[in-house]
Each structure stands twice: as C-alpha cells, then as structure tokens.
Write a protein that holds these residues in place. Sequence first.
Motif, PDB file in Angstrom:
ATOM      1  N   ASP A 200     121.904  62.161 113.476  1.00 39.16           N
ATOM      2  CA  ASP A 200     122.162  61.235 114.474  1.00 39.16           C
ATOM      3  C   ASP A 200     120.729  61.089 115.225  1.00 39.16           C
ATOM      4  O   ASP A 200     120.371  59.853 115.899  1.00 39.16           O
ATOM      5  N   LEU A 201     119.790  62.195 115.311  1.00 41.96           N
ATOM      6  CA  LEU A 201     118.683  61.883 116.071  1.00 41.96           C
ATOM      7  C   LEU A 201     117.448  61.585 114.913  1.00 41.96           C
ATOM      8  O   LEU A 201     116.521  60.813 115.478  1.00 41.96           O
ATOM      9  N   LEU A 202     117.545  61.909 113.757  1.00 43.73           N
ATOM     10  CA  LEU A 202     116.369  61.715 112.925  1.00 43.73           C
ATOM     11  C   LEU A 202     117.250  61.005 111.523  1.00 43.73           C
ATOM     12  O   LEU A 202     118.107  61.550 111.107  1.00 43.73           O
ATOM     13  N   THR A 203     116.279  59.956 111.178  1.00 44.17           N
ATOM     14  CA  THR A 203     116.788  59.286 110.105  1.00 44.17           C
ATOM     15  C   THR A 203     115.379  59.035 109.292  1.00 44.17           C
ATOM     16  O   THR A 203     114.209  59.123 109.633  1.00 44.17           O
ATOM     17  N   TYR A 204     115.596  58.997 107.877  1.00 44.33           N
ATOM     18  CA  TYR A 204     114.343  58.568 106.909  1.00 44.33           C
ATOM     19  C   TYR A 204     114.429  56.935 106.391  1.00 44.33           C
ATOM     20  O   TYR A 204     115.774  56.660 105.971  1.00 44.33           O
ATOM     21  N   GLY A 205     113.521  56.305 106.447  1.00 47.01           N
ATOM     22  CA  GLY A 205     113.608  55.046 105.800  1.00 47.01           C
ATOM     23  C   GLY A 205     112.034  54.450 105.971  1.00 47.01           C
ATOM     24  O   GLY A 205     111.389  55.029 106.991  1.00 47.01           O
ATOM     25  N   SER A 206     111.986  53.440 105.454  1.00 48.60           N
ATOM     26  CA  SER A 206     110.612  52.643 105.466  1.00 48.60           C
ATOM     27  C   SER A 206     110.612  51.906 106.540  1.00 48.60           C
ATOM     28  O   SER A 206     111.435  51.369 107.028  1.00 48.60           O
TER      29      SER A 206
ATOM     30  N   MET B 264     101.257  63.298  97.914  1.00 50.13           N
ATOM     31  CA  MET B 264     101.672  63.833  99.349  1.00 50.13           C
ATOM     32  C   MET B 264     101.052  62.884 100.357  1.00 50.13           C
ATOM     33  O   MET B 264      99.927  62.440 100.232  1.00 50.13           O
ATOM     34  N   PRO B 265     101.848  62.442 101.288  1.00 54.47           N
ATOM     35  CA  PRO B 265     101.606  61.310 102.438  1.00 54.47           C
ATOM     36  C   PRO B 265     100.492  62.041 103.235  1.00 54.47           C
ATOM     37  O   PRO B 265     100.449  63.287 103.468  1.00 54.47           O
ATOM     38  N   SER B 266      99.815  61.237 103.861  1.00 54.49           N
ATOM     39  CA  SER B 266      98.893  61.728 104.877  1.00 54.49           C
ATOM     40  C   SER B 266      99.444  62.114 106.060  1.00 54.49           C
ATOM     41  O   SER B 266     100.860  61.850 106.279  1.00 54.49           O
ATOM     42  N   ASP B 267      98.722  62.756 107.105  1.00 57.14           N
ATOM     43  CA  ASP B 267      99.448  63.420 108.054  1.00 57.14           C
ATOM     44  C   ASP B 267      99.911  62.122 108.930  1.00 57.14           C
ATOM     45  O   ASP B 267     100.831  62.434 109.860  1.00 57.14           O
ATOM     46  N   THR B 268      99.505  61.234 108.871  1.00 63.54           N
ATOM     47  CA  THR B 268      99.579  59.933 109.971  1.00 63.54           C
ATOM     48  C   THR B 268     100.687  59.132 109.431  1.00 63.54           C
ATOM     49  O   THR B 268     101.359  58.326 109.968  1.00 63.54           O
ATOM     50  N   GLU B 269     101.235  59.286 107.867  1.00 66.51           N
ATOM     51  CA  GLU B 269     102.131  58.350 107.298  1.00 66.51           C
ATOM     52  C   GLU B 269     103.323  59.117 107.044  1.00 66.51           C
ATOM     53  O   GLU B 269     103.405  60.389 106.367  1.00 66.51           O
ATOM     54  N   HIS B 270     104.409  58.605 107.733  1.00 63.13           N
ATOM     55  CA  HIS B 270     105.668  59.085 107.395  1.00 63.13           C
ATOM     56  C   HIS B 270     106.775  58.293 107.842  1.00 63.13           C
ATOM     57  O   HIS B 270     106.634  57.112 108.166  1.00 63.13           O
ATOM     58  N   HIS B 271     107.909  58.669 107.305  1.00 64.15           N
ATOM     59  CA  HIS B 271     109.143  57.488 107.398  1.00 64.15           C
ATOM     60  C   HIS B 271     110.251  58.202 108.143  1.00 64.15           C
ATOM     61  O   HIS B 271     111.345  57.525 108.149  1.00 64.15           O
ATOM     62  N   ILE B 272     110.009  58.924 109.178  1.00 66.10           N
ATOM     63  CA  ILE B 272     111.067  59.602 109.830  1.00 66.10           C
ATOM     64  C   ILE B 272     111.111  58.898 111.324  1.00 66.10           C
ATOM     65  O   ILE B 272     110.286  58.502 111.743  1.00 66.10           O
TER      66      ILE B 272
END
Length: 73
Positions: A67-73, A1-9
């Motif tokens: 349109d507002l949110l996307t997921y990617g690295s 599970m990613p940490s609270d500060t790590e996300h790709h949104i």
Amino acid sequence: MPSDTEHHIHVHLDRLLAERGMTLTELADRVGVTIVNLSILKNGKARAIRFSTLSAICRELGCQPGDLLTYGS
C-alpha cells in the motif's frame, strides 16, 4: 544495474496519511523517525528503508508494504 538516482519505486505516504487524517509529524512521533527522514521517503528521495521502519510505518498506518510502495515506470 540502474544508477543510484534511477529507480521506479513510488511512495504513497501522502495518500495514506490523508486517508487516515494523520500528519507527517504525528507519524514521525509514533514511528520514532525524524520528520526529515520521513519527508525524504515521502518525496521519493530515499535510497533505502529499514525493514523495522517499514514495519513501524505499516503498523501505525494500518497498511501493507504494497500500500505504501509500488513499482512502475
């Protein structure tokens, strides 16, 4: 599970506002959310968003959540 500060949104609020000629202040007034909270979302610092807030933003911007949110690295 990613940490609270790590996300790709990624949040595309700046682009959507510019495309619609709307300011963050105007959107905040229309949605009923503080400018500070919208700014946190816009800058990618938000840890969560309520579906009611997401719905209101999409309603006012005439967009879909994707349109507002996307997921990617």
